[in-house]
Write a protein that holds these residues in place. Structure first.
Motif, PDB file in Angstrom:
ATOM      1  N   PHE A 250     -51.462 -38.888 -29.530  1.00  0.00           N
ATOM      2  CA  PHE A 250     -50.765 -38.851 -28.238  1.00  0.00           C
ATOM      3  C   PHE A 250     -51.773 -38.664 -27.108  1.00  0.00           C
ATOM      4  CE2 PHE A 250     -48.558 -36.802 -24.765  1.00  0.00           C
ATOM      5  CZ  PHE A 250     -47.354 -37.480 -24.687  1.00  0.00           C
ATOM      6  N   THR A 251     -52.701 -37.730 -27.316  1.00  0.00           N
ATOM      7  CA  THR A 251     -53.751 -37.470 -26.321  1.00  0.00           C
ATOM      8  C   THR A 251     -54.584 -38.719 -26.057  1.00  0.00           C
ATOM      9  OG1 THR A 251     -53.883 -35.128 -26.918  1.00  0.00           O
ATOM     10  CG2 THR A 251     -55.833 -36.102 -25.887  1.00  0.00           C
ATOM     11  N   VAL A 254     -52.522 -41.204 -23.771  1.00  0.00           N
ATOM     12  CA  VAL A 254     -52.109 -40.906 -22.393  1.00  0.00           C
ATOM     13  C   VAL A 254     -53.276 -40.636 -21.454  1.00  0.00           C
ATOM     14  CG1 VAL A 254     -49.845 -40.034 -23.097  1.00  0.00           C
ATOM     15  CG2 VAL A 254     -51.752 -38.429 -22.852  1.00  0.00           C
ATOM     16  N   GLN A 258     -54.226 -41.399 -17.353  1.00  0.00           N
ATOM     17  CA  GLN A 258     -54.430 -40.355 -16.356  1.00  0.00           C
ATOM     18  C   GLN A 258     -55.743 -40.548 -15.599  1.00  0.00           C
ATOM     19  OE1 GLN A 258     -56.845 -37.460 -17.243  1.00  0.00           O
ATOM     20  NE2 GLN A 258     -56.747 -37.042 -15.047  1.00  0.00           N
ATOM     21  N   LEU A 310     -42.605 -33.587 -24.247  1.00  0.00           N
ATOM     22  CA  LEU A 310     -43.579 -34.676 -24.227  1.00  0.00           C
ATOM     23  C   LEU A 310     -42.890 -36.039 -24.197  1.00  0.00           C
ATOM     24  CD1 LEU A 310     -46.371 -33.395 -26.637  1.00  0.00           C
ATOM     25  CD2 LEU A 310     -46.465 -33.616 -24.154  1.00  0.00           C
ATOM     26  N   SER A 313     -42.009 -36.537 -20.550  1.00  0.00           N
ATOM     27  CA  SER A 313     -43.201 -36.840 -19.761  1.00  0.00           C
ATOM     28  C   SER A 313     -43.681 -38.265 -19.994  1.00  0.00           C
ATOM     29  CB  SER A 313     -44.326 -35.857 -20.102  1.00  0.00           C
ATOM     30  OG  SER A 313     -43.977 -34.543 -19.748  1.00  0.00           O
ATOM     31  N   ALA A 314     -43.675 -38.705 -21.241  1.00  0.00           N
ATOM     32  CA  ALA A 314     -44.125 -40.059 -21.560  1.00  0.00           C
ATOM     33  C   ALA A 314     -43.196 -41.102 -20.953  1.00  0.00           C
ATOM     34  CB  ALA A 314     -44.215 -40.249 -23.073  1.00  0.00           C
ATOM     35  N   ILE A 347     -47.648 -33.189 -18.951  1.00  0.00           N
ATOM     36  CA  ILE A 347     -48.569 -33.331 -20.084  1.00  0.00           C
ATOM     37  C   ILE A 347     -49.650 -32.255 -20.044  1.00  0.00           C
ATOM     38  CG2 ILE A 347     -50.360 -34.833 -21.039  1.00  0.00           C
ATOM     39  CD1 ILE A 347     -48.483 -37.199 -20.197  1.00  0.00           C
ATOM     40  N   LEU A 351     -49.397 -29.799 -23.492  1.00  0.00           N
ATOM     41  CA  LEU A 351     -50.362 -29.946 -24.581  1.00  0.00           C
ATOM     42  C   LEU A 351     -51.140 -28.660 -24.884  1.00  0.00           C
ATOM     43  CD1 LEU A 351     -51.794 -33.567 -24.192  1.00  0.00           C
ATOM     44  CD2 LEU A 351     -50.351 -32.667 -26.023  1.00  0.00           C
ATOM     45  N   GLN A 375     -59.868 -36.079 -26.331  1.00  0.00           N
ATOM     46  CA  GLN A 375     -59.305 -36.180 -24.983  1.00  0.00           C
ATOM     47  C   GLN A 375     -60.319 -36.729 -23.988  1.00  0.00           C
ATOM     48  OE1 GLN A 375     -57.110 -32.774 -23.404  1.00  0.00           O
ATOM     49  NE2 GLN A 375     -58.107 -33.066 -21.427  1.00  0.00           N
ATOM     50  N   ALA A 414     -44.601 -39.445 -29.987  1.00  0.00           N
ATOM     51  CA  ALA A 414     -44.011 -38.119 -29.768  1.00  0.00           C
ATOM     52  C   ALA A 414     -42.769 -37.883 -30.619  1.00  0.00           C
ATOM     53  CB  ALA A 414     -43.679 -37.930 -28.295  1.00  0.00           C
TER      54      ALA A 414
END
Length: 421
Positions: A250-251, A254, A258, A310, A313-314, A347, A351, A375, A414
């Motif tokens: 997931f990290t 996304v 960002q 999450l 947020s996604a 996020i 997290l 990340q 997620a």
């Protein structure tokens, strides 16, 4: 009296839980952290590329290189955080960042820019992240989500203020002197609080996490309120769970979005016909909404759960990317920035809470150090990806469609989150 002795003395004289003092110092560090943030750098993209003739890919490469350096350092820094705490890590991070940011005023070549900016950005991506969330998670358990949200509000406040300070100082004294202003701001806000006030863990000072006194609190009906259960995973145990790798996937999906949009947000807006001062305020709107969203999720993440939070947020992240691609005027730009801020703020809050709640405090630094490498590699790829696609195609549209596919994939990942066993 040493700095650690000052903190210990204050811990036993403060009429409330000393963890809130630690949180204040962490918030100062979080504000100062934003000196080399991609949203701040985006304000300098236009004047610096115009003066030196650099491509967008070239200036984006500094962010990516620093991410690689932070990815290499983070697994080594994590165990140091577990052993020694956040005070020294954050103190050195603030000092190095402030001096490196100020030195960008003397940029004469792309090589010089890379050296100075990579020092600051490596601190941003590695030591700051580990130190801030490590301190919060060591001092709070029941109030962890709210404390994390408050620290994120401080960081988003810095992300609101520092791009505006950058733009205003550029307008008044030029981009070189503006870097000096930012470096001084980083040092003035962040250095003394973290050096004097941050302690490793409450247990080191004879205190309990959350300020407990060994008794369970009771609700309005007199029923005991059980504390949040705290698991204890070693790094090797955590890496054997599906949850560890799902959180990392997931990290990985996304954070290119960002960082890639954050760095190129102002140039994208300018290319769509929005003037530079308005673009700076749009960037500030993103940061403001990120802070508000982080605070909101601090209240609700325990009720909704990590998975539902999450997913939400996604979903908003998908909508924000499409809104960013479709914008053509200032009103649409502010709306897209608000959606993007809501998603990223959520996020950023969820997290760190997920990592600490799922795997515990004991080896948080070691576990988070591995995850942070993933990340920052993801964050490093985003600006470079945006820059390359923009230079090849002449606009940012292709990048927005790629990011929309990343956000959709993260939404699907997620669905599989579960608490590790």
């Amino acid at each position: 009296m040493s700095a650690s002795a000052v903190a210990r003395a204050l811990a036993h004289r403060t009429p409330f839980f000393y963890g809130w003092i630690v949180l204040f110092a962490v918030c100062c560090a979080g504000f100062a952290r934003q000196g080399p943030a991609v949203a701040t750098l985006s304000i300098y993209v236009e004047p610096m590329t115009s003066e030196f003739g650099w491509s967008r890919t070239a200036i984006s490469g500094a962010v990516s290189l620093a991410g690689v350096l932070a990815a290499l350092l983070s697994p080594m820094l994590g165990p140091l955080l577990d052993r020694h705490g956040a005070r020294m890590m954050l103190t050195l991070a603030v000092l190095a960042t402030g001096l490196a940011v100020a030195s960008l005023a003397f940029t004469t070549s792309i090589f010089y820019f890379y050296v100075a900016f990579c020092i600051a950005r490596t601190c941003f991506a590695g030591p700051f992240d580990l130190g801030i969330y490590g301190a919060v998670n060591n001092w709070f358990l029941r109030h962890r989500a709210m404390a994390t949200a408050i620290s994120n509000v401080a960081m988003m406040t810095g992300l609101v203020c520092l791009p505006l300070i950058a733009q205003m100082s550029i307008d008044r004294v030029g981009w070189r002197e503006s870097w000096l202003v930012l470096g001084a701001t980083v040092l003035l806000v962040g250095l003394l609080p973290v050096w004097l006030l941050v302690g490793r863990r409450p247990e080191d000072m004879g205190l309990e996490v959350d300020g407990g006194r060994g008794q369970l609190k009771r609700d309005a009906q007199g029923r005991p309120v059980q504390p949040v259960p705290e698991p204890t995973f070693s790094r090797s145990q955590a890496m054997r769970t599906p949850t560890f790798w799902l959180l990392n996937l997931f990290t990985f999906l996304v954070f290119p979005i960002q960082a890639g949009i954050s760095l190129h947000q102002a140039p994208l807006l300018i290319e769509r016909g929005i003037d530079a001062p308005t673009a700076a305020f749009v960037v500030a709107m993103f940061s403001l909404c990120s802070g508000i969203s982080g605070l909101l999720f601090g209240f609700v993440v325990r009720r909704l759960g990590v998975k539902a939070s999450l997913l939400l947020s996604a979903l908003v992240l998908i909508a924000s990317v499409f809104a960013m691609e479709a914008l053509s005027n200032a009103a649409e730009a502010f709306l897209a920035a608000a959606l993007f801020g809501f998603a990223i703020g959520g996020i950023f809050t969820i997290l760190p809470v997920a990592w600490a709640d799922y795997f515990g405090r004991e080896s948080y630094g070691a576990i988070r150090g591995i995850a942070l490498s993933i990340q920052v590699i993801a964050q490093a790829s985003g600006p470079l990806l945006s820059g390359v696609m923009r230079d090849v195609t002449g606009d940012y549209s292709l990048g927005m469609y790629v990011y929309a596919s990343f956000a959709t994939a993260a939404f699907m990942v997620a669905f599989f989150f579960t608490r590790p066993k």
